[in-house]
Scaffold this motif. Sequence first.
Motif, mmCIF file in Angstrom:
data_model
loop_
_atom_site.group_PDB
_atom_site.id
_atom_site.type_symbol
_atom_site.label_atom_id
_atom_site.label_comp_id
_atom_site.label_asym_id
_atom_site.label_seq_id
_atom_site.Cartn_x
_atom_site.Cartn_y
_atom_site.Cartn_z
ATOM 1 N N VAL A 2 0.838 -1.202 0.000
ATOM 2 C CA VAL A 2 0.000 0.000 0.000
ATOM 3 C C VAL A 2 0.871 1.249 0.000
ATOM 4 O O VAL A 2 0.607 2.219 -0.716
ATOM 5 N N ASP A 3 1.928 1.244 0.818
ATOM 6 C CA ASP A 3 2.830 2.391 0.858
ATOM 7 C C ASP A 3 3.480 2.638 -0.489
ATOM 8 O O ASP A 3 3.763 3.784 -0.862
ATOM 9 N N THR A 4 3.730 1.567 -1.249
ATOM 10 C CA THR A 4 4.439 1.689 -2.518
ATOM 11 C C THR A 4 3.508 2.025 -3.681
ATOM 12 O O THR A 4 3.794 2.902 -4.497
ATOM 13 N N HIS A 5 2.394 1.313 -3.759
ATOM 14 C CA HIS A 5 1.522 1.421 -4.931
ATOM 15 C C HIS A 5 0.249 2.227 -4.669
ATOM 16 O O HIS A 5 -0.555 2.405 -5.584
ATOM 17 N N GLY A 6 0.054 2.691 -3.458
ATOM 18 C CA GLY A 6 -1.153 3.431 -3.136
ATOM 19 C C GLY A 6 -2.253 2.519 -2.640
ATOM 20 O O GLY A 6 -2.242 1.309 -2.880
ATOM 21 N N PRO A 7 -3.247 3.077 -1.944
ATOM 22 C CA PRO A 7 -4.265 2.242 -1.297
ATOM 23 C C PRO A 7 -5.301 1.655 -2.238
ATOM 24 O O PRO A 7 -5.869 0.603 -1.956
ATOM 25 N N ARG A 8 -5.568 2.309 -3.361
ATOM 26 C CA ARG A 8 -6.697 1.890 -4.203
ATOM 27 C C ARG A 8 -6.520 0.467 -4.739
ATOM 28 O O ARG A 8 -7.407 -0.375 -4.594
ATOM 29 N N ARG A 9 -5.365 0.200 -5.355
ATOM 30 C CA ARG A 9 -5.157 -1.112 -5.969
ATOM 31 C C ARG A 9 -5.243 -2.233 -4.941
ATOM 32 O O ARG A 9 -5.887 -3.264 -5.172
ATOM 33 N N LEU A 10 -4.573 -2.044 -3.812
ATOM 34 C CA LEU A 10 -4.539 -3.102 -2.811
ATOM 35 C C LEU A 10 -5.893 -3.272 -2.143
ATOM 36 O O LEU A 10 -6.306 -4.395 -1.818
ATOM 37 N N TYR A 11 -6.599 -2.167 -1.923
ATOM 38 C CA TYR A 11 -7.938 -2.243 -1.334
ATOM 39 C C TYR A 11 -8.862 -3.050 -2.240
ATOM 40 O O TYR A 11 -9.568 -3.955 -1.779
ATOM 41 N N LEU A 12 -8.856 -2.737 -3.535
ATOM 42 C CA LEU A 12 -9.744 -3.438 -4.468
ATOM 43 C C LEU A 12 -9.349 -4.903 -4.608
ATOM 44 O O LEU A 12 -10.207 -5.794 -4.639
ATOM 45 N N ALA A 13 -8.046 -5.180 -4.693
ATOM 46 C CA ALA A 13 -7.602 -6.568 -4.813
ATOM 47 C C ALA A 13 -7.941 -7.366 -3.554
ATOM 48 O O ALA A 13 -8.401 -8.511 -3.631
#
Length: 481
Positions: free
Chosen positions: A86-97
Motif C-alpha cells: 500500500v505504501d508503494t503502490h497506493g491504497p486503491r489497488r490493494l484495497y480493491l484486490a
Amino acid sequence: MTGPAALLARLRPRRRQPAPDDGFNRRLIAPMVLGSVLNPINSSMIAVALVPVGAAFGAPPAETAWLVTGLYLATAIGQPVIGRLVDTHGPRRLYLAGTALVGLAGLLGALAPSLGLLIAARVLLGLGTSAAYPAAMHLTRSEAERTGRSSPTGVLTVLAVANQTVAVVGPTLGGLLIGAGGWRTVFAVNVPLSLACLALGAARLPVTARRPDPADGGERPGRAERLDHLGIALFAVLLLALMLFLMKPGPARWYLPVLALLAAVAFALRERRARAPFIDLRALAGNRPLIATYLRQVLGYTAIYAFLYGYTQWLEEGRGLSAATAGLVLLPLSLTALAAAGASGRSPGVRGKLLVGSACQIAACAALLLVHANSPGALLIGVGVLAGVSQGLIGLGTQTALYHQADPATIASAAGLLRTFMYLGAMAASAANAAFFPHGATTAGLHQLALFMLGGAALLFLLTVPDRSLGRLGTPPRQRK
C-alpha cells in the motif's frame, strides 16, 4: 515603487491565495470503515460456527480450531506485507484486490465440500481482509497532509469504534445467519460485503501515482519496486513458528521457539543488508516511541483477549451461567468500550488515554481476584465495565499513537505491524487460558490468570508513565512544551 504606479498597485485587487481545504473527504469514510471491519467481523462470527461445522464434517474441536488459527496467522503475516505494498503502490489497488479476494474466499467457503478447503477459505479471508486497514490509515494520513490537519481525531475514532462495534456484534450476527441459512451463510455473507466494498472503492478511492523505486534513487518511477521476498519469507517463518508455539506451548514443541529465534536472527541480518528492506530495522531502532507503541499493543491486547476468553469461559463453567446469560453479563463491557472510545476520541491527546486505560486494566485484573462462584451479579458486571473502559481507551490510544509516530511514507506497513502485534497478544492470551484452565475454567484458575494479566497490565502502565513524548502527540506545535 513610488508615484502613480504605486498608487495603482495598491488600488488593484489582490489575488487571494486559495485557502487550504480543511475538511476530510467524507466520501472516503464509507469504503474505509466497511473495508476495515471485514477482518473483525470474520474473526468474531466464526465463534458460533465452530460447533455446526464440526458436526457437518465430523471433525473434533482440535481440527475446527484451525478455522480460527488460519485466519489469525494469515492476517498477522499479511497485514505488514500488504501494508508495504500500500505504501508503494497506493491504497486503491490493494484495497480493491484485497476486498475482491474476500468475496472469492467467501464463495469458496460457502461451497467447500471438505474441512480442508474451508480452512483454505479462512486463510484467503485473512489475506484479503489484510488490505483495508493499512489502506485506511494511508488514506487518513494523505488526507491530513492535504487538508493541513495533523490530528484527524474524528476519523481515527470512527475507525476504532467501528472495529470494536463489529467485533462485539459479530457472534450475534453469526448466530442469526446460521439460524436463517446454516453455517455456510457465515462465509457467503462475505460476497455481498465484498461487492459493496468494490463498488465504493472503485467509485470513491483516489487514483494515486506509484512512488518511485527507492532502490533506484527515484530515477525510474515507472519501474516496479523490488520487493524484499527473502525478508518477507523469513518474517513469515518467524511469526508462524512463534504463533504455533503460543497456540500450544510445551516441551515437546521445543523446536518451534528455536526455529523462531533462528528466523529472527536471519531476518535481522537480511534487513540490515537489503537495499530496500521489507522492514527498515535501522529506522525502526531509531524510532523508540514507535517500538514502545508496539510493546504496549501486545501487552494491552494480551490482557484484553485473556479477559474476553477466560472470563467468558469462567462465567459459564465456574459460575454456572448459560451462554445467553453470560453474554448479557458481558454486554456492559462491550457498551463501555464503545462509549469510552467514542467519548475520548474527541480529544487529540494520547497519553491520558493510555494512562487511564492501563490503570483501569490493572483495576479490572485486581477485581478478578475478588470474584468467586457465589459473587453477586453487580460485581461480575462491574469487573466487565472496568475491562471495557480499558479496552476502548487502549485500542484507540495505540492506534492514534502509531498514526503520529510512524513515518508518513510507511504508515500502512506500520499499521499492519500494529495489527500483527495485536494478534500476537491474542495468541499469548489463548496460550495463557490453556495453561491456567487445563481441566476447565475453575475459580482458582481464574485467579491465576488474573495474576498473569495483572503483571502485563502493570508493565503497560510502567511503560506509559515515563514516556513524556506521548504528551506531545496530537497537539499543535505551539502548545508543545
